[in-house]
Design an enzyme around this catalytic site. Structure first.
Site, PDB file in Angstrom:
ATOM      1  N   ASP A  21      -7.144  -1.220  -4.398  1.00 40.44           N
ATOM      2  CA  ASP A  21      -8.182  -0.888  -3.421  1.00 40.44           C
ATOM      3  C   ASP A  21      -9.154   0.157  -3.984  1.00 40.44           C
ATOM      4  O   ASP A  21     -10.363   0.065  -3.776  1.00 40.44           O
ATOM      5  CB  ASP A  21      -7.565  -0.360  -2.127  1.00 40.44           C
ATOM      6  CG  ASP A  21      -6.670  -1.370  -1.437  1.00 40.44           C
ATOM      7  OD1 ASP A  21      -6.867  -2.588  -1.628  1.00 40.44           O
ATOM      8  OD2 ASP A  21      -5.763  -0.941  -0.692  1.00 40.44           O
ATOM      9  N   ASP A  37       0.860  -1.186   0.000  1.00 44.32           N
ATOM     10  CA  ASP A  37       0.000   0.000   0.000  1.00 44.32           C
ATOM     11  C   ASP A  37       0.892   1.230   0.000  1.00 44.32           C
ATOM     12  O   ASP A  37       2.023   1.187   0.481  1.00 44.32           O
ATOM     13  CB  ASP A  37      -0.898   0.014   1.242  1.00 44.32           C
ATOM     14  CG  ASP A  37      -1.973  -1.052   1.205  1.00 44.32           C
ATOM     15  OD1 ASP A  37      -2.447  -1.387   0.107  1.00 44.32           O
ATOM     16  OD2 ASP A  37      -2.353  -1.554   2.283  1.00 44.32           O
TER      17      ASP A  37
END
EC number: 3.4.23.36
Length: 156
Positions: A128, A112
Site C-alpha cells: 500500500d 495488513d
C-alpha cells in the site's frame, strides 16, 4: 529496465516478508505497540481495497490488477526509457500491485499490519505504501511534464 524491475522485485520481497512475519508472529487481530501512541503492528485481513471498500470482490480485483499490471509494464517500457522519474514511479506501482495481488491469490485477502495510532487511518502494508508513493511520484512527473510542455509552447 533492469533497475526498474529490480526495484519492483525488492518491493514485492519486502512486502511479502513483512506479511509473513506478521502472520507468523502476531495472532490475528492482535496488536503489538512499537512506538507508544504513534505506531503499532496489528495482524489484519482485508478482503477489499483501501478502507475495505468492495469487500469480497476477488474476481473484480483479479481482473483490475491484471489490467493495471499490463498497462504499467507497457508504459514502463515506453515512457520509462525516456524519463527516470516516470520509470521509478511505475516500477514502485508495479511492486505494490503485485505484492497485494499475491495475497489475494493465495489467501483471498490482503494481510495488513501497519497501524498509525495518532490518527484514525486504515491499517496498511508495504504494498500500500508503494502504491501511494508510486502514484505520488507519477503526479510529480505529470506536473513537471506539463510545465515542460508549457515552456515549449511559450518558446515557439
Amino acid at each position: 529496465m533492469i533497475l526498474y524491475y529490480t526495484l519492483a522485485v525488492l518491493i514485492i520481497g519486502l512486502d511479502q516478508l513483512t506479511k509473513y512475519l506478521t502472520v507468523s508472529t502476531i495472532p490475528y487481530r492482535e496488536t503489538i505497540e512499537w512506538i507508544p501512541n504513534v505506531l503499532s503492528f496489528t495482524h489484519h485481513r482485508n478482503t477489499g481495497a483501501a478502507w475495505s471498500i468492495l469487500e469480497g470482490q476477488m474476481l473484480f480485483f483479479y481482473i483490475v490488477t491484471v489490467v493495471v499490471v499490463g498497462v504499467v509494464i507497457y508504459y514502463l517500457h515506453t515512457l520509462g526509457k525516456q524519463d527516470i522519474l516516470i520509470g521509478l514511479s511505475l516500477s514502485i506501482i508495479l511492486g505494490g500491485a503485485i505484492g497485494n495481488f499475491i495475497d489475494r491469490l493465495i489467501h483471498q485477502y490482503v494481510v495488513d499490519m501497519i497501524k498509525l495510532d495518532f490518527i484514525n487511518f486504515p491499517i496498511f502494508n508495504i504494498a500500500d505504501i508503494a502504491l501511494s508513493v508510486g502514484v505520488g511520484l507519477m503526479i510529480v512527473y505529470l506536473v513537471i511534464d506539463e510545465i515542460r510542455n508549457h515552456k515549449k509552447k511559450v518558446g515557439q
